[in-house]
Design an enzyme around this catalytic site. Structure first.
Site, PDB file in Angstrom:
ATOM      1  N   HIS A  65       6.290 -19.729 -22.177  1.00 61.22           N
ATOM      2  CA  HIS A  65       5.913 -20.916 -23.193  1.00 61.22           C
ATOM      3  C   HIS A  65       3.856 -20.971 -22.486  1.00 61.22           C
ATOM      4  O   HIS A  65       4.289 -20.995 -21.595  1.00 61.22           O
ATOM      5  CB  HIS A  65       6.789 -21.823 -22.658  1.00 61.22           C
ATOM      6  CG  HIS A  65       6.556 -23.019 -23.907  1.00 61.22           C
ATOM      7  ND1 HIS A  65       5.280 -24.029 -23.328  1.00 61.22           N
ATOM      8  CD2 HIS A  65       7.503 -23.341 -24.533  1.00 61.22           C
ATOM      9  CE1 HIS A  65       5.552 -24.522 -24.158  1.00 61.22           C
ATOM     10  NE2 HIS A  65       6.886 -24.092 -24.887  1.00 61.22           N
ATOM     11  N   GLY A 117       3.774 -30.593 -29.094  1.00 70.08           N
ATOM     12  CA  GLY A 117       3.852 -31.946 -28.718  1.00 70.08           C
ATOM     13  C   GLY A 117       3.068 -33.127 -29.249  1.00 70.08           C
ATOM     14  O   GLY A 117       2.741 -34.280 -28.604  1.00 70.08           O
ATOM     15  N   GLU A 125       3.021 -23.413 -22.055  1.00 71.99           N
ATOM     16  CA  GLU A 125       3.301 -24.668 -20.704  1.00 71.99           C
ATOM     17  C   GLU A 125       2.437 -24.064 -19.450  1.00 71.99           C
ATOM     18  O   GLU A 125       2.503 -24.056 -18.666  1.00 71.99           O
ATOM     19  CB  GLU A 125       3.759 -25.200 -21.042  1.00 71.99           C
ATOM     20  CG  GLU A 125       3.629 -26.947 -22.427  1.00 71.99           C
ATOM     21  CD  GLU A 125       4.796 -27.363 -22.686  1.00 71.99           C
ATOM     22  OE1 GLU A 125       6.027 -27.924 -22.724  1.00 71.99           O
ATOM     23  OE2 GLU A 125       4.477 -28.253 -24.352  1.00 71.99           O
ATOM     24  N   GLU A 174       4.076 -20.479 -31.562  1.00 74.33           N
ATOM     25  CA  GLU A 174       3.636 -21.999 -31.344  1.00 74.33           C
ATOM     26  C   GLU A 174       2.463 -21.490 -30.968  1.00 74.33           C
ATOM     27  O   GLU A 174       1.901 -21.427 -30.244  1.00 74.33           O
ATOM     28  CB  GLU A 174       4.728 -21.682 -30.083  1.00 74.33           C
ATOM     29  CG  GLU A 174       6.253 -21.641 -29.790  1.00 74.33           C
ATOM     30  CD  GLU A 174       6.613 -23.135 -28.924  1.00 74.33           C
ATOM     31  OE1 GLU A 174       7.237 -23.787 -29.438  1.00 74.33           O
ATOM     32  OE2 GLU A 174       6.485 -22.787 -27.705  1.00 74.33           O
ATOM     33  N   LYS A 213      12.110 -28.954 -21.770  1.00 71.88           N
ATOM     34  CA  LYS A 213      11.290 -28.757 -20.900  1.00 71.88           C
ATOM     35  C   LYS A 213      11.705 -29.401 -19.953  1.00 71.88           C
ATOM     36  O   LYS A 213      12.860 -29.253 -19.383  1.00 71.88           O
ATOM     37  CB  LYS A 213       9.935 -29.735 -22.363  1.00 71.88           C
ATOM     38  CG  LYS A 213       9.383 -28.965 -22.960  1.00 71.88           C
ATOM     39  CD  LYS A 213       8.377 -29.319 -23.608  1.00 71.88           C
ATOM     40  CE  LYS A 213       8.198 -28.386 -24.853  1.00 71.88           C
ATOM     41  NZ  LYS A 213       6.503 -28.753 -25.560  1.00 71.88           N
ATOM     42  N   ASN A 262      14.320 -26.401 -26.534  1.00 73.82           N
ATOM     43  CA  ASN A 262      13.530 -26.368 -25.555  1.00 73.82           C
ATOM     44  C   ASN A 262      13.187 -27.995 -25.125  1.00 73.82           C
ATOM     45  O   ASN A 262      11.845 -28.556 -26.098  1.00 73.82           O
ATOM     46  CB  ASN A 262      12.191 -25.694 -25.354  1.00 73.82           C
ATOM     47  CG  ASN A 262      11.465 -25.686 -24.650  1.00 73.82           C
ATOM     48  OD1 ASN A 262      12.161 -26.203 -23.441  1.00 73.82           O
ATOM     49  ND2 ASN A 262      10.162 -25.511 -24.488  1.00 73.82           N
ATOM     50  N   SER A 275       5.922 -28.989 -33.152  1.00 71.08           N
ATOM     51  CA  SER A 275       6.182 -30.270 -34.032  1.00 71.08           C
ATOM     52  C   SER A 275       7.245 -30.195 -35.275  1.00 71.08           C
ATOM     53  O   SER A 275       7.454 -30.685 -35.896  1.00 71.08           O
ATOM     54  CB  SER A 275       5.518 -31.121 -34.308  1.00 71.08           C
ATOM     55  OG  SER A 275       4.146 -31.104 -33.306  1.00 71.08           O
TER      56      SER A 275
HETATM   57  P1  PGA Z   1       7.712 -29.770 -30.062  1.00 69.89           P
HETATM   58  O1  PGA Z   1       7.392 -28.533 -28.364  1.00 69.89           O
HETATM   59  O2  PGA Z   1       8.585 -29.064 -30.520  1.00 69.89           O
HETATM   60  O3  PGA Z   1       7.684 -30.895 -29.216  1.00 69.89           O
HETATM   61  O4  PGA Z   1       6.072 -29.953 -29.727  1.00 69.89           O
HETATM   62  C1  PGA Z   1       7.808 -27.763 -29.005  1.00 69.89           C
HETATM   63  C2  PGA Z   1       7.328 -25.963 -27.671  1.00 69.89           C
HETATM   64  O5  PGA Z   1       6.869 -26.411 -27.122  1.00 69.89           O
HETATM   65  O6  PGA Z   1       8.491 -25.072 -27.717  1.00 69.89           O
END
Ligand code: PGA
Length: 253
Positions: free
Chosen positions: A94, A173, A96, A167, A11, A9, A213
């Site tokens: 997601h 992140g 976010e 998640e 983003k 992903n 992560s």
């Molecule tokens: P990350 O994000 O691997 O940077 O923690 C995962 C995601 O939001 O899908």
């Protein structure tokens, strides 16, 4: 047998030319044949990326979709648009989008139904708890509530096509990965909820990813867990060599 599914992903990272450079570099890497692979870039990168990855097994997906076909919905993207450009999968809900763009279980549910009933795209539904939920010991309650709301009204055949990405929001992140045991515990519980809602067969066949992560250093341990079938990778999917190293989680080196 569940085929492992690893998706990157991106983003809001990478312009179209950066996406093309990434695709060229990824094509030079040795990619496993027995892993389903997808890149999920910003909208403007979808067409160039699809073009550049032609002839490879790498799928391309969208980070969102709206539940109407067309209309006065500034800033949204529709399922017919994604179908026409040959998108293979789409992320729904997601964290976010839930956090910054008012995505709710109600809208996730409508989007899921739309995608499953009117296309062959694979929806990747994200669920996960906040740090405060985990600290209060309420992670399972939160995830179960999300999952049951998002799946509401789906038939068993439809449900079986959903990929669920667990998640934990506190691990996205932040560099803070859930331990393999924490991730496995929740993925096993999610499979249990699907068993409860549908059947053993659907619970055993549904693909459950872990996200938060994931990196080359921790992917192997996560993927060894029986109920973790794949990963949704953010930051580490932006660098071709790193993403390839994650895809290569089965190698001993
Ligand atoms: P990350 O994000 O691997 O940077 O923690 C995962 C995601 O939001 O899908």
């Amino acid at each position: 047998m569940r085929t492992p599914f690893i998706a990157g992903n991106w983003k809001m990272y990478k312009t179209p030319s950066e996406a093309e450079t990434f695709a060229e570099a990824l094509k030079k890497q040795k990619l496993p044949e027995d892993v389903r692979i997808a890149i999920i870039p910003p909208y403007v990168d979808l067409v160039p990326l699809k073009e550049k990855l032609k002839g490879t097994s790498v799928e391309v997906g969208s980070q969102n979709v709206f539940y109407e076909d067309e209309g006065a919905y500034t800033g949204e993207i529709s399922l017919p648009m994604l179908k026409e450009i040959g998108a293979d999968c789409v992320i729904i809900g997601h964290s976010e989008r839930r956090q910054y763009f008012n995505e709710t279980d109600g809208s996730c549910c409508r989007k899921l139904r739309k995608v499953l009933r009117e296309s062959s795209l694979t929806p990747i539904l994200c669920v996960g708890e906040k740090l405060s939920d985990r600290e209060a010991g309420e992670q399972l309650m939160v995830v179960s509530k999300e999952l049951r709301a998002d799946f509401s009204g789906l038939t068993e055949d439809e449900a079986a096509r959903v990929v669920i990405a667990y998640e934990p929001i506190w691990a996205i992140g932040t560099g803070k990965t859930a331990t393999p045991d924490q991730a496995e515990d929740m993925c096993r519980s999610i499979r249990g909820i699907i068993r409860d809602l549908y059947s053993d067969e659907t619970a055993e066949s549904i693909i459950i990813q872990y996200g938060g992560s994931v990196k080359p250093e921790n992917v192997k341990e996560l993927m060894e867990k029986p109920d973790i079938d794949g990963a949704l990778v953010g930051g580490a999917s932006l660098i071709p060599e790193k993403f390839a190293a994650i895809l290569d989680f089965k190698s001993e080196a």
